[in-house]
Design a protein around this motif. Sequence first.
Motif, PDB file in Angstrom:
ATOM      1  N   ASN A 131       1.076  -1.297   0.254  1.00 43.31           N
ATOM      2  CA  ASN A 131      -0.086  -0.018   0.613  1.00 43.31           C
ATOM      3  C   ASN A 131       0.913   1.493   0.215  1.00 43.31           C
ATOM      4  O   ASN A 131       0.276   2.611   0.334  1.00 43.31           O
ATOM      5  CB  ASN A 131      -1.111  -0.008   1.146  1.00 43.31           C
ATOM      6  CG  ASN A 131      -1.988   1.285   0.429  1.00 43.31           C
ATOM      7  OD1 ASN A 131      -2.383   1.183  -0.599  1.00 43.31           O
ATOM      8  ND2 ASN A 131      -2.653   1.589   1.920  1.00 43.31           N
ATOM      9  N   VAL A 138      -7.078   0.419   1.197  1.00 35.88           N
ATOM     10  CA  VAL A 138      -5.638  -0.629   0.438  1.00 35.88           C
ATOM     11  C   VAL A 138      -5.704  -0.968  -0.818  1.00 35.88           C
ATOM     12  O   VAL A 138      -6.330  -2.011  -1.174  1.00 35.88           O
ATOM     13  CB  VAL A 138      -5.180  -1.638   2.207  1.00 35.88           C
ATOM     14  CG1 VAL A 138      -4.647  -0.916   2.885  1.00 35.88           C
ATOM     15  CG2 VAL A 138      -5.856  -2.549   1.946  1.00 35.88           C
ATOM     16  N   GLN A 139      -4.379  -0.693  -1.059  1.00 35.71           N
ATOM     17  CA  GLN A 139      -4.392  -1.518  -2.857  1.00 35.71           C
ATOM     18  C   GLN A 139      -3.327  -3.191  -2.741  1.00 35.71           C
ATOM     19  O   GLN A 139      -2.995  -3.480  -3.842  1.00 35.71           O
ATOM     20  CB  GLN A 139      -3.454  -0.865  -3.721  1.00 35.71           C
ATOM     21  CG  GLN A 139      -1.803  -0.078  -3.535  1.00 35.71           C
ATOM     22  CD  GLN A 139      -1.695   0.990  -3.908  1.00 35.71           C
ATOM     23  OE1 GLN A 139      -1.559   0.661  -5.549  1.00 35.71           O
ATOM     24  NE2 GLN A 139      -1.558   1.807  -3.844  1.00 35.71           N
TER      25      GLN A 139
END
Length: 298
Positions: A131, A138-139
């Motif tokens: 992230n 969140v990625q």
Amino acid sequence: MRDLQQYNSIAVALLLVAGGGGGGGADSTLSGSSGAGGGAGGFRALSAIPLISGQTYAVTVGAGGAAGGTAAQGSSGTSTAFTGYTAAGGGGGGSGYGDGAPSRASGLNGGSGGGAGGSTGTASSTKGTGNTPATTPVQGFDGGINTVNGNNARPASGGGGASAVGGNSVQNTVAGVGGAGAASSITGSSVTYAGGGGGGNWSGAGGAGGAGGGGNGGSDAPTSGTAGTVNLGGGGGGGGSNSTGGGQAVAGSSGGSGVAIMQIQTSLYTGITTGSPTVTTSGAFTIVKWTSSGTYTA
């Protein structure tokens, strides 16, 4: 003018998956230590994104990171973007190393973090942070850790995935698995993307890649493991090692490229694209999938 733009705005859904990080290479020093899995590309599922009629939007699809050569850190993947929105490339996996934990042994930060490399010494390497840069939600998640408890920790950890951290290695026995990816049904059917790469091993099979295209870590044969899956943004597997002849080691594997997908009401779709995307329909929606960079004019 504000009212006119609001009247002409079009809401779409986007899925942006960046390129996964490359797996780290193993090191033959002092009887061998293995490379860590690459982190998955950042995963961003976005809804109700406004487009303005007549405006052209740039689409960039991230490439997977290159594999780390012998005793070399994997390279990070590159970002996938749709004008104004970005998913970050996955962090490269750390290399195997002798004593002292050089910087190349650390996982790199990214959409998901690369795993920490295996060691033949007494110093611990560092996981990559996921992230990065921060998004909400969140990625991606952190890579796994490789803690040296006063002795060697030759297997390596896994790269982080879109929904879970990479697995930690177990001293001299088990390599860490790649973190699991995340599913999306933007195309009309569920597909899992952005799994982390598995860590390479020194004693047995490498760590399994995370669901969603993560590559498997290399075994103690030694093998380089498998690459992250193309257009899923999976992290590459780390390179394996063994102690034969004082130490054998191989390179890691590359990360998988990313993808950009737009879902738009068919009645609002203009059909003005570049980059040769794949265009399909699902119910009342048109799905535009880019596997290389291009544009869309609303």
